[in-house]
Design a protein around this motif. Structure first.
Motif, PDB file in Angstrom:
ATOM      1  N   ASP A 180      -8.448  11.852  -0.296  1.00  0.00           N
ATOM      2  CA  ASP A 180      -8.501  10.410  -0.077  1.00  0.00           C
ATOM      3  C   ASP A 180      -9.535  10.031   0.975  1.00  0.00           C
ATOM      4  OD1 ASP A 180      -6.649   9.820  -1.955  1.00  0.00           O
ATOM      5  OD2 ASP A 180      -5.019   9.319  -0.577  1.00  0.00           O
ATOM      6  N   ASP A 181      -9.892   8.767   0.971  1.00  0.00           N
ATOM      7  CA  ASP A 181     -10.757   8.208   2.001  1.00  0.00           C
ATOM      8  C   ASP A 181     -10.012   8.250   3.333  1.00  0.00           C
ATOM      9  OD1 ASP A 181     -12.322   6.699   3.688  1.00  0.00           O
ATOM     10  OD2 ASP A 181     -12.610   5.044   2.274  1.00  0.00           O
ATOM     11  N   PRO A 182     -10.544   8.947   4.350  1.00  0.00           N
ATOM     12  CA  PRO A 182      -9.812   9.034   5.625  1.00  0.00           C
ATOM     13  C   PRO A 182      -9.748   7.720   6.385  1.00  0.00           C
ATOM     14  CG  PRO A 182     -12.002  10.013   5.828  1.00  0.00           C
ATOM     15  CD  PRO A 182     -11.819   9.687   4.375  1.00  0.00           C
ATOM     16  N   ASP A 183     -10.521   6.724   5.971  1.00  0.00           N
ATOM     17  CA  ASP A 183     -10.566   5.455   6.691  1.00  0.00           C
ATOM     18  C   ASP A 183      -9.622   4.402   6.129  1.00  0.00           C
ATOM     19  OD1 ASP A 183     -12.426   6.376   8.498  1.00  0.00           O
ATOM     20  OD2 ASP A 183     -14.140   5.735   7.298  1.00  0.00           O
ATOM     21  N   VAL A 184      -8.728   4.784   5.230  1.00  0.00           N
ATOM     22  CA  VAL A 184      -7.762   3.820   4.712  1.00  0.00           C
ATOM     23  C   VAL A 184      -6.482   4.557   4.322  1.00  0.00           C
ATOM     24  CG1 VAL A 184      -8.700   3.967   2.359  1.00  0.00           C
ATOM     25  CG2 VAL A 184      -7.347   1.983   3.023  1.00  0.00           C
ATOM     26  N   VAL A 185      -5.353   3.958   4.641  1.00  0.00           N
ATOM     27  CA  VAL A 185      -4.048   4.405   4.161  1.00  0.00           C
ATOM     28  C   VAL A 185      -3.383   3.214   3.507  1.00  0.00           C
ATOM     29  CG1 VAL A 185      -1.706   5.032   4.896  1.00  0.00           C
ATOM     30  CG2 VAL A 185      -3.650   6.350   5.705  1.00  0.00           C
ATOM     31  N   TYR A 186      -2.734   3.455   2.372  1.00  0.00           N
ATOM     32  CA  TYR A 186      -2.061   2.394   1.635  1.00  0.00           C
ATOM     33  C   TYR A 186      -0.559   2.447   1.920  1.00  0.00           C
ATOM     34  CZ  TYR A 186      -6.511   2.745  -0.822  1.00  0.00           C
ATOM     35  OH  TYR A 186      -7.852   2.804  -1.114  1.00  0.00           O
ATOM     36  N   ALA A 187       0.130   1.374   1.575  1.00  0.00           N
ATOM     37  CA  ALA A 187       1.580   1.328   1.778  1.00  0.00           C
ATOM     38  C   ALA A 187       2.199   0.340   0.816  1.00  0.00           C
ATOM     39  CB  ALA A 187       1.923   0.960   3.221  1.00  0.00           C
ATOM     40  N   LEU A 188       3.461   0.596   0.485  1.00  0.00           N
ATOM     41  CA  LEU A 188       4.297  -0.334  -0.258  1.00  0.00           C
ATOM     42  C   LEU A 188       5.331  -0.890   0.712  1.00  0.00           C
ATOM     43  CD1 LEU A 188       5.505  -1.565  -2.933  1.00  0.00           C
ATOM     44  CD2 LEU A 188       6.935   0.492  -3.030  1.00  0.00           C
ATOM     45  N   LEU A 254       1.652  -4.513  -1.735  1.00  0.00           N
ATOM     46  CA  LEU A 254       0.879  -3.290  -1.568  1.00  0.00           C
ATOM     47  C   LEU A 254      -0.184  -3.566  -0.511  1.00  0.00           C
ATOM     48  CD1 LEU A 254       0.650  -2.214  -5.289  1.00  0.00           C
ATOM     49  CD2 LEU A 254       1.763  -0.918  -3.469  1.00  0.00           C
ATOM     50  N   LEU A 255      -0.253  -2.703   0.483  1.00  0.00           N
ATOM     51  CA  LEU A 255      -1.053  -2.939   1.679  1.00  0.00           C
ATOM     52  C   LEU A 255      -2.099  -1.859   1.861  1.00  0.00           C
ATOM     53  CD1 LEU A 255       2.049  -3.443   4.008  1.00  0.00           C
ATOM     54  CD2 LEU A 255       0.784  -5.266   2.848  1.00  0.00           C
ATOM     55  N   ALA A 256      -3.065  -2.159   2.714  1.00  0.00           N
ATOM     56  CA  ALA A 256      -4.032  -1.171   3.189  1.00  0.00           C
ATOM     57  C   ALA A 256      -4.174  -1.324   4.694  1.00  0.00           C
ATOM     58  CB  ALA A 256      -5.384  -1.354   2.505  1.00  0.00           C
ATOM     59  N   TYR A 257      -4.339  -0.197   5.384  1.00  0.00           N
ATOM     60  CA  TYR A 257      -4.555  -0.187   6.827  1.00  0.00           C
ATOM     61  C   TYR A 257      -5.893   0.473   7.122  1.00  0.00           C
ATOM     62  CZ  TYR A 257       0.332  -1.514   7.276  1.00  0.00           C
ATOM     63  OH  TYR A 257       1.530  -2.178   7.184  1.00  0.00           O
TER      64      TYR A 257
END
Length: 417
Positions: A180-188, A254-257
């Motif tokens: 995965d892209d280390p600069d983004v984490v997703y979440a529900l 659904l989110l992104a950080y």
């Protein structure tokens, strides 16, 4: 935690909010309905990092949990009043400090310790509690296509101070970190329909997962203390009951950080339209470029209702209907027209259960004489007997010949309205 020295200069935050932390007062922004705060400083302070946001008025910032702040001054965020979540209560004294509690929470040998169990049970779920699950890009794609909430998850209240991909990494349940892209984490993020939908992975209840060999698991080990593995945090974790799918409530997101701690709402769930509506503007579309099978500019993503194993069923005037939950207080008939969205008089979660080779499972879906099963109480023996595979932390699934499955049937789990 290292105490922050007094800030030499206190500027005003854009909201006028200020927070007392470590003996100093800092400008702040409220996060997650007051569960955490982002603090700002004009000067370098212990524990603060450079604020990478372009044009930031103050160059230093950090994220802290509400339990770490001494006082909040100034106007709060203009949000509806909500019942606050029950905080994790820790009995500290001269003989047992925070480092001792952390050590207990991280030691499987203390899974049956009454002190650990007592602390863990103070963090409880109520109807309407905001739950969150960190996702990989692959998992995000799965939820957009019809997955339902299942497996390990957390109360947003307990993890609201974890805002960057580096911090959120410890909550991930997948094995995709290297891809995965280390600069983004997703979440529900969703609201709990009822506390009985969740279990605490504590003691004998999840001993099979605690003893699972390393080669048969994905993600961090399950400690059995009810807390997630962490070198410095004490974070209570939950699992969905029997690892079953839960109905997707209305307005789940659904989110992104991003690395600067920004939370981006990517999609919101619209049950009447049976799909996800994109909320993020063009400036955030780059966050979706590595999500498989998803055009970043797609405005609406239909959800595949045929793959859903769990249904929310409501009764109205003696008739049964598919229902929609919008916790904490709205439960209605699923209907496209507003006039037909009657409040249901009774509500239940309908789950298909089955056994294969004596092992209790939930049935996910069928295809050409085979049934996809998920183990309710995985342990090394049942995983070996079924040849099940671990697809994420604690979740073991297998295809079984439908003709060999026994004790299959629907179970209605009633909710008290």
């Amino acid at each position: 935690m290292t105490a922050a020295r007094e800030a030499p200069h206190v500027a005003e935050a854009p909201t006028g909010l200020r927070v007392t932390f470590g003996g100093a007062i800092y400008p702040a922004d409220e996060l997650a309905h007051g569960a955490a705060y982002e603090l700002f400083s004009a000067d370098p302070v212990d524990g603060f990092q450079r604020n990478p946001r372009p044009g930031a008025p103050l160059p230093w910032h950090r994220f802290v949990h509400v339990t770490e702040v001494a006082a909040v001054h100034g106007p709060r965020a203009d949000t509806p009043l909500e019942t606050p979540e029950a905080p994790l209560m820790v009995p500290l004294n001269r003989q047992r400090g925070w480092s001792d509690i952390h050590a207990l929470s991280q030691t499987p040998a203390y899974a049956d310790d009454p002190t650990v169990a007592g602390i863990r049970r103070t963090a409880a779920i109520r109807r309407g509690t905001r739950m969150i699950k960190a996702l990989s890009a692959r998992q995000l794609s799965g939820y957009l296509r019809g997955w339902l909430p299942y497996g390990f998850c957390y109360r947003e209240h307990d993890v609201a101070h974890l805002r960057t991909p580096a911090d959120l990494a410890l909550l991930r349940t997948d094995a995709d970190a290297g891809r995965d892209d280390p600069d983004v984490v997703y979440a529900l993020r969703w609201r709990a329909i009822d506390p009985r939908d969740y279990e605490i992975p504590l003691g004998a209840h999840q001993r099979g997962l605690v003893r699972m060999p390393a080669h048969d698991r994905v993600g961090p080990p399950v400690l059995g203390t009810g807390f997630t593995p962490s070198g410095r945090h004490v974070i209570p974790e939950f699992v969905t009951a029997d690892f079953a799918d839960l109905p997707m409530p209305a307005n789940a997101t659904l989110l992104a950080y991003t690395p600067d701690g920004t939370e981006v709402v990517l999609y919101t769930y619209q049950p009447e339209q049976r799909g996800w509506l994109r909320m993020a503007g063009p400036q955030w579309r780059h966050l979706l470029t590595r999500v498989p099978e998803l055009p970043p500019d797609q405005e609406y993503v239909p959800s595949d209702d045929k793959t859903k194993s769990t249904r929310l069923v409501g009764r109205y005037r003696g008739q049964e209907y598919d229902a929609v939950a919008d916790p904490p207080g709205e439960f209605r008939v699923l209907a496209m027209t507003r006039a037909a969205r009657y409040p249901v008089e009774a509500l239940s979660r309908r789950v298909p259960y089955a056994r294969w080779r004596g092992v209790p499972c939930t049935a996910l879906h069928q295809e050409a004489g085979w049934t996809r099963l998920r183990l309710c109480r995985p342990d090394a023996d049942s995983v070996a007997a079924l040849g099940a595979q671990c697809y994420e932390r604690g979740v073991y699934e297998v295809w079984a010949p439908t003709a060999e499955i026994t004790d299959s049937g629907m179970v209605d789990i009633e909710y008290a309205l």
